[in-house]
Write a protein that holds these residues in place. Structure first.
Motif, mmCIF file in Angstrom:
data_model
loop_
_atom_site.group_PDB
_atom_site.id
_atom_site.type_symbol
_atom_site.label_atom_id
_atom_site.label_comp_id
_atom_site.label_asym_id
_atom_site.label_seq_id
_atom_site.Cartn_x
_atom_site.Cartn_y
_atom_site.Cartn_z
ATOM 1 N N THR A 249 13.112 -6.705 -14.376
ATOM 2 C CA THR A 249 12.665 -7.808 -13.532
ATOM 3 C C THR A 249 12.305 -7.436 -12.165
ATOM 4 O O THR A 249 11.313 -7.936 -11.652
ATOM 5 C CB THR A 249 13.933 -8.987 -13.750
ATOM 6 O OG1 THR A 249 14.076 -9.093 -15.009
ATOM 7 C CG2 THR A 249 13.208 -10.002 -12.793
ATOM 8 N N LEU A 250 13.338 -6.341 -11.660
ATOM 9 C CA LEU A 250 12.797 -6.059 -10.223
ATOM 10 C C LEU A 250 11.492 -5.294 -10.095
ATOM 11 O O LEU A 250 10.744 -5.472 -9.132
ATOM 12 C CB LEU A 250 14.064 -5.002 -9.801
ATOM 13 C CG LEU A 250 13.903 -4.129 -8.494
ATOM 14 C CD1 LEU A 250 13.958 -5.487 -7.361
ATOM 15 C CD2 LEU A 250 14.818 -3.131 -8.252
ATOM 16 N N ASN A 251 11.305 -4.496 -11.217
ATOM 17 C CA ASN A 251 9.952 -3.726 -11.122
ATOM 18 C C ASN A 251 8.610 -4.875 -11.622
ATOM 19 O O ASN A 251 7.628 -4.000 -11.652
ATOM 20 C CB ASN A 251 10.076 -2.613 -12.248
ATOM 21 C CG ASN A 251 10.860 -1.535 -11.563
ATOM 22 O OD1 ASN A 251 11.024 -1.373 -10.498
ATOM 23 N ND2 ASN A 251 11.700 -1.012 -12.469
ATOM 24 N N THR A 252 8.904 -6.098 -11.897
ATOM 25 C CA THR A 252 7.682 -6.723 -12.203
ATOM 26 C C THR A 252 7.922 -7.943 -11.432
ATOM 27 O O THR A 252 7.188 -8.084 -10.601
ATOM 28 C CB THR A 252 7.918 -7.244 -13.556
ATOM 29 O OG1 THR A 252 9.031 -8.017 -13.885
ATOM 30 C CG2 THR A 252 7.665 -6.155 -14.581
ATOM 31 N N LEU A 253 8.694 -8.860 -11.401
ATOM 32 C CA LEU A 253 9.062 -10.025 -10.644
ATOM 33 C C LEU A 253 9.137 -9.713 -9.322
ATOM 34 O O LEU A 253 8.815 -10.329 -8.136
ATOM 35 C CB LEU A 253 9.971 -10.979 -11.231
ATOM 36 C CG LEU A 253 9.924 -12.613 -10.624
ATOM 37 C CD1 LEU A 253 8.618 -13.238 -10.958
ATOM 38 C CD2 LEU A 253 11.001 -13.472 -11.744
ATOM 39 N N LYS B 167 8.249 -7.017 -7.697
ATOM 40 C CA LYS B 167 7.212 -6.524 -6.982
ATOM 41 C C LYS B 167 5.980 -7.610 -6.678
ATOM 42 O O LYS B 167 5.386 -7.738 -5.667
ATOM 43 C CB LYS B 167 6.451 -5.610 -7.839
ATOM 44 C CG LYS B 167 7.095 -4.219 -7.769
ATOM 45 C CD LYS B 167 6.713 -3.201 -8.877
ATOM 46 C CE LYS B 167 7.662 -1.800 -8.505
ATOM 47 N NZ LYS B 167 6.967 -0.889 -9.284
ATOM 48 N N PHE B 168 6.038 -8.557 -7.618
ATOM 49 C CA PHE B 168 5.389 -9.878 -7.345
ATOM 50 C C PHE B 168 5.473 -10.685 -6.011
ATOM 51 O O PHE B 168 4.667 -10.876 -5.304
ATOM 52 C CB PHE B 168 5.351 -10.549 -8.559
ATOM 53 C CG PHE B 168 4.375 -12.175 -8.428
ATOM 54 C CD1 PHE B 168 3.362 -12.051 -8.658
ATOM 55 C CD2 PHE B 168 5.273 -13.368 -8.493
ATOM 56 C CE1 PHE B 168 2.537 -13.575 -8.470
ATOM 57 C CE2 PHE B 168 4.647 -14.571 -8.198
ATOM 58 C CZ PHE B 168 3.375 -14.702 -8.230
ATOM 59 N N TYR B 169 6.886 -10.967 -6.059
ATOM 60 C CA TYR B 169 7.438 -11.578 -4.823
ATOM 61 C C TYR B 169 7.149 -10.796 -3.575
ATOM 62 O O TYR B 169 6.725 -11.252 -2.469
ATOM 63 C CB TYR B 169 8.723 -11.737 -5.108
ATOM 64 C CG TYR B 169 8.953 -12.845 -5.899
ATOM 65 C CD1 TYR B 169 8.199 -14.220 -6.041
ATOM 66 C CD2 TYR B 169 9.907 -13.128 -6.809
ATOM 67 C CE1 TYR B 169 8.528 -15.182 -6.778
ATOM 68 C CE2 TYR B 169 10.405 -13.944 -8.022
ATOM 69 C CZ TYR B 169 9.524 -15.176 -7.869
ATOM 70 O OH TYR B 169 9.851 -16.001 -8.587
ATOM 71 N N THR B 170 7.188 -9.607 -3.567
ATOM 72 C CA THR B 170 7.184 -8.629 -2.426
ATOM 73 C C THR B 170 5.755 -8.496 -2.093
ATOM 74 O O THR B 170 5.452 -8.778 -0.670
ATOM 75 C CB THR B 170 7.672 -7.242 -2.639
ATOM 76 O OG1 THR B 170 9.087 -7.250 -2.940
ATOM 77 C CG2 THR B 170 7.525 -6.307 -1.435
ATOM 78 N N THR B 171 4.936 -8.557 -3.072
ATOM 79 C CA THR B 171 3.231 -8.611 -2.648
ATOM 80 C C THR B 171 2.978 -9.965 -1.917
ATOM 81 O O THR B 171 2.319 -9.993 -1.128
ATOM 82 C CB THR B 171 2.749 -8.349 -3.958
ATOM 83 O OG1 THR B 171 2.954 -7.068 -4.456
ATOM 84 C CG2 THR B 171 0.973 -8.451 -3.611
#
Length: 194
Positions: free
Chosen positions: A148-152, A154-158
């Motif tokens: 989840t960290l590697n998908t969601l 990264k989405f939120y960080t972007t």
């Protein structure tokens, strides 16, 4: 407070006033009431101290995201309403002219000139993404799985990086939380049709 804490507090004030590039070791020493040798002894280098100070400033914002200073986040975890509530609190930290988020822009723009700061902060990015996922999902940070960290995450960080850039570059036209939520709703609706 000891020299280590005095240095950190002095570095935080210098960052907010001068930014990374313009802050010198002598500025930090003057602001903290310590000495030059203390920086090397406690932090290894001025850049390492500035990176720690920046992380501390980001940590100070936690209350503005979901603590006592923030508007309550009452919506169901994972809902579009919660997405809007959380982004409203985060955007609230970007409004002021003295917002520390301009430091993030400086790191992006000057990263090659601040490699120690950039590398130190890059190593902390996973923790920031994990905190964002936990905030939106209403879970504890330690319960966020790596996938989840590697998908969601990264989405939120972007999204966060884009918001920082827009709010610092063109605040009159930067997105509000309701606009982000509506945009996400439209994306979700379009995905359902295909």
């Amino acid at each position: 407070m000891g020299h280590r804490e005095d240095l950190l507090e002095g570095a935080k004030r210098c960052l907010l006033e001068k930014g990374f590039v313009r802050t010198t070791a002598r500025d930090i020493v003057k602001e903290s009431g310590t000495n030059l040798a203390s920086i090397g002894y406690h932090y290894g280098s001025k850049d390492a101290l500035l990176a720690e100070a920046y992380l501390a400033l980001v940590g100070d914002l936690a209350d503005a995201f979901d603590g006592e200073q923030a508007a309550p986040i009452d919506a169901e975890p994972g809902s579009l309403e919660r997405f809007q509530e959380v982004w409203a609190n985060i955007i609230g930290t970007m409004r002021g002219p003295g917002s520390m988020w301009r430091l993030s822009i400086e790191i992006v723009a000057m990263g090659d000139q601040l490699p120690a700061v950039r590398d130190h902060l890059a190593s902390q990015q996973h923790d920031a993404a994990r905190a964002l996922v936990a905030l939106f999902s209403g879970t504890k940070e330690e319960d966020v799985p790596d996938e989840t960290l590697n998908t969601l995450g990264k989405f939120y960080t972007t999204l966060m990086t884009g918001l920082i850039m827009q709010w610092k570059f063109d605040p009159q036209n930067a997105p509000e939380a309701d606009e982000l939520a509506e945009g996400l709703r439209q994306v979700m609706e379009a995905a359902r049709r295909t």
